[in-house]
Design a protein around this motif. Structure first.
Motif, PDB file in Angstrom:
ATOM      1  N   PHE A   1       0.829  -1.207   0.000  1.00  0.00           N
ATOM      2  CA  PHE A   1       0.000   0.000   0.000  1.00  0.00           C
ATOM      3  C   PHE A   1       0.864   1.257   0.000  1.00  0.00           C
ATOM      4  O   PHE A   1       0.572   2.220  -0.708  1.00  0.00           O
ATOM      5  CB  PHE A   1      -0.946   0.020   1.194  1.00  0.00           C
ATOM      6  CG  PHE A   1      -2.066  -0.980   1.109  1.00  0.00           C
ATOM      7  CD1 PHE A   1      -2.771  -1.165  -0.074  1.00  0.00           C
ATOM      8  CD2 PHE A   1      -2.430  -1.727   2.202  1.00  0.00           C
ATOM      9  CE1 PHE A   1      -3.812  -2.072  -0.160  1.00  0.00           C
ATOM     10  CE2 PHE A   1      -3.475  -2.640   2.139  1.00  0.00           C
ATOM     11  CZ  PHE A   1      -4.162  -2.814   0.950  1.00  0.00           C
ATOM     12  N   ALA A   2       1.932   1.253   0.796  1.00  0.00           N
ATOM     13  CA  ALA A   2       2.812   2.427   0.854  1.00  0.00           C
ATOM     14  C   ALA A   2       3.488   2.659  -0.488  1.00  0.00           C
ATOM     15  O   ALA A   2       3.611   3.801  -0.945  1.00  0.00           O
ATOM     16  CB  ALA A   2       3.854   2.236   1.956  1.00  0.00           C
ATOM     17  N   THR A   3       3.918   1.593  -1.133  1.00  0.00           N
ATOM     18  CA  THR A   3       4.552   1.722  -2.449  1.00  0.00           C
ATOM     19  C   THR A   3       3.574   2.272  -3.471  1.00  0.00           C
ATOM     20  O   THR A   3       3.908   3.168  -4.251  1.00  0.00           O
ATOM     21  CB  THR A   3       5.087   0.349  -2.916  1.00  0.00           C
ATOM     22  OG1 THR A   3       6.054  -0.110  -1.966  1.00  0.00           O
ATOM     23  CG2 THR A   3       5.724   0.439  -4.283  1.00  0.00           C
ATOM     24  N   ALA A   4       2.365   1.764  -3.469  1.00  0.00           N
ATOM     25  CA  ALA A   4       1.350   2.252  -4.406  1.00  0.00           C
ATOM     26  C   ALA A   4       1.070   3.732  -4.165  1.00  0.00           C
ATOM     27  O   ALA A   4       1.012   4.524  -5.115  1.00  0.00           O
ATOM     28  CB  ALA A   4       0.067   1.435  -4.270  1.00  0.00           C
ATOM     29  N   ALA A   5       0.915   4.118  -2.913  1.00  0.00           N
ATOM     30  CA  ALA A   5       0.621   5.519  -2.598  1.00  0.00           C
ATOM     31  C   ALA A   5       1.770   6.439  -3.015  1.00  0.00           C
ATOM     32  O   ALA A   5       1.540   7.526  -3.559  1.00  0.00           O
ATOM     33  CB  ALA A   5       0.329   5.670  -1.107  1.00  0.00           C
ATOM     34  N   ARG A   6       3.004   6.016  -2.787  1.00  0.00           N
ATOM     35  CA  ARG A   6       4.168   6.839  -3.169  1.00  0.00           C
ATOM     36  C   ARG A   6       4.265   7.023  -4.673  1.00  0.00           C
ATOM     37  O   ARG A   6       4.761   8.029  -5.152  1.00  0.00           O
ATOM     38  CB  ARG A   6       5.456   6.220  -2.634  1.00  0.00           C
ATOM     39  CG  ARG A   6       5.769   6.609  -1.204  1.00  0.00           C
ATOM     40  CD  ARG A   6       7.212   6.317  -0.834  1.00  0.00           C
ATOM     41  NE  ARG A   6       7.630   4.968  -1.122  1.00  0.00           N
ATOM     42  CZ  ARG A   6       7.459   3.926  -0.315  1.00  0.00           C
ATOM     43  NH1 ARG A   6       6.856   4.077   0.841  1.00  0.00           N
ATOM     44  NH2 ARG A   6       7.875   2.732  -0.650  1.00  0.00           N
ATOM     45  N   SER A   7       3.793   6.058  -5.429  1.00  0.00           N
ATOM     46  CA  SER A   7       3.888   6.160  -6.890  1.00  0.00           C
ATOM     47  C   SER A   7       2.709   6.933  -7.481  1.00  0.00           C
ATOM     48  O   SER A   7       2.578   7.043  -8.695  1.00  0.00           O
ATOM     49  CB  SER A   7       3.979   4.770  -7.516  1.00  0.00           C
ATOM     50  OG  SER A   7       2.759   4.083  -7.349  1.00  0.00           O
ATOM     51  N   GLY A   8       1.825   7.429  -6.619  1.00  0.00           N
ATOM     52  CA  GLY A   8       0.681   8.199  -7.099  1.00  0.00           C
ATOM     53  C   GLY A   8      -0.532   7.345  -7.392  1.00  0.00           C
ATOM     54  O   GLY A   8      -1.530   7.838  -7.907  1.00  0.00           O
ATOM     55  N   ALA A   9      -0.459   6.064  -7.087  1.00  0.00           N
ATOM     56  CA  ALA A   9      -1.577   5.165  -7.323  1.00  0.00           C
ATOM     57  C   ALA A   9      -2.612   5.308  -6.204  1.00  0.00           C
ATOM     58  O   ALA A   9      -2.420   6.064  -5.262  1.00  0.00           O
ATOM     59  CB  ALA A   9      -1.076   3.728  -7.420  1.00  0.00           C
ATOM     60  N   THR A  10      -3.684   4.579  -6.315  1.00  0.00           N
ATOM     61  CA  THR A  10      -4.797   4.701  -5.395  1.00  0.00           C
ATOM     62  C   THR A  10      -5.014   3.362  -4.674  1.00  0.00           C
ATOM     63  O   THR A  10      -5.738   2.509  -5.179  1.00  0.00           O
ATOM     64  CB  THR A  10      -6.071   5.080  -6.164  1.00  0.00           C
ATOM     65  OG1 THR A  10      -5.774   6.176  -7.011  1.00  0.00           O
ATOM     66  CG2 THR A  10      -7.190   5.449  -5.219  1.00  0.00           C
ATOM     67  N   PRO A  11      -4.388   3.172  -3.503  1.00  0.00           N
ATOM     68  CA  PRO A  11      -4.521   1.890  -2.822  1.00  0.00           C
ATOM     69  C   PRO A  11      -5.962   1.525  -2.466  1.00  0.00           C
ATOM     70  O   PRO A  11      -6.292   0.366  -2.383  1.00  0.00           O
ATOM     71  CB  PRO A  11      -3.682   2.057  -1.559  1.00  0.00           C
ATOM     72  CG  PRO A  11      -2.728   3.137  -1.876  1.00  0.00           C
ATOM     73  CD  PRO A  11      -3.459   4.058  -2.816  1.00  0.00           C
TER      74      PRO A  11
END
Length: 99
Positions: free
Chosen positions: A84-94
């Motif tokens: 989740f943290a990786t997705a959020a950092r990349s601008g994705a929507t967890p």
């Protein structure tokens, strides 16, 4: 009947469209990694025949405690939290499934 597996982020949509419309498009844990999930769904929808189905399986919330297990699996919570943290950092929507 045939099964077609493709990575929407790397395949040329025209190449898939040339195969004809599909009956079903299924993705798992895909939308949460997209910066623009709605755009990704529109791309998928262009490939599905009228009356066909799109099934997207993504987490309901950006919470490492979900899904929960009994007995608890702490290592899985760590893996989920990192994802989740990786997705959020990349601008994705967890939490894309909630939106």
């Amino acid at each position: 009947m045939r099964l077609l597996q493709a990575d929407l982020t790397t395949v040329d949509p025209a190449e898939l469209a040339a195969l004809g419309p599909v009956d079903l498009a299924f993705s798992r844990g895909f939308l949460m990694h997209q910066a623009d999930p709605a755009h990704a769904l529109r791309q998928i929808a262009r490939l599905v025949r009228p009356g066909g189905r799109i099934v997207a399986q993504d987490p309901l919330m950006a919470d490492a405690r979900y899904p929960s297990y009994d007995p608890p699996v702490p290592a899985l919570e760590v893996v989920m939290a990192l994802g989740f943290a990786t997705a959020a950092r990349s601008g994705a929507t967890p939490d894309v499934a909630r939106r």
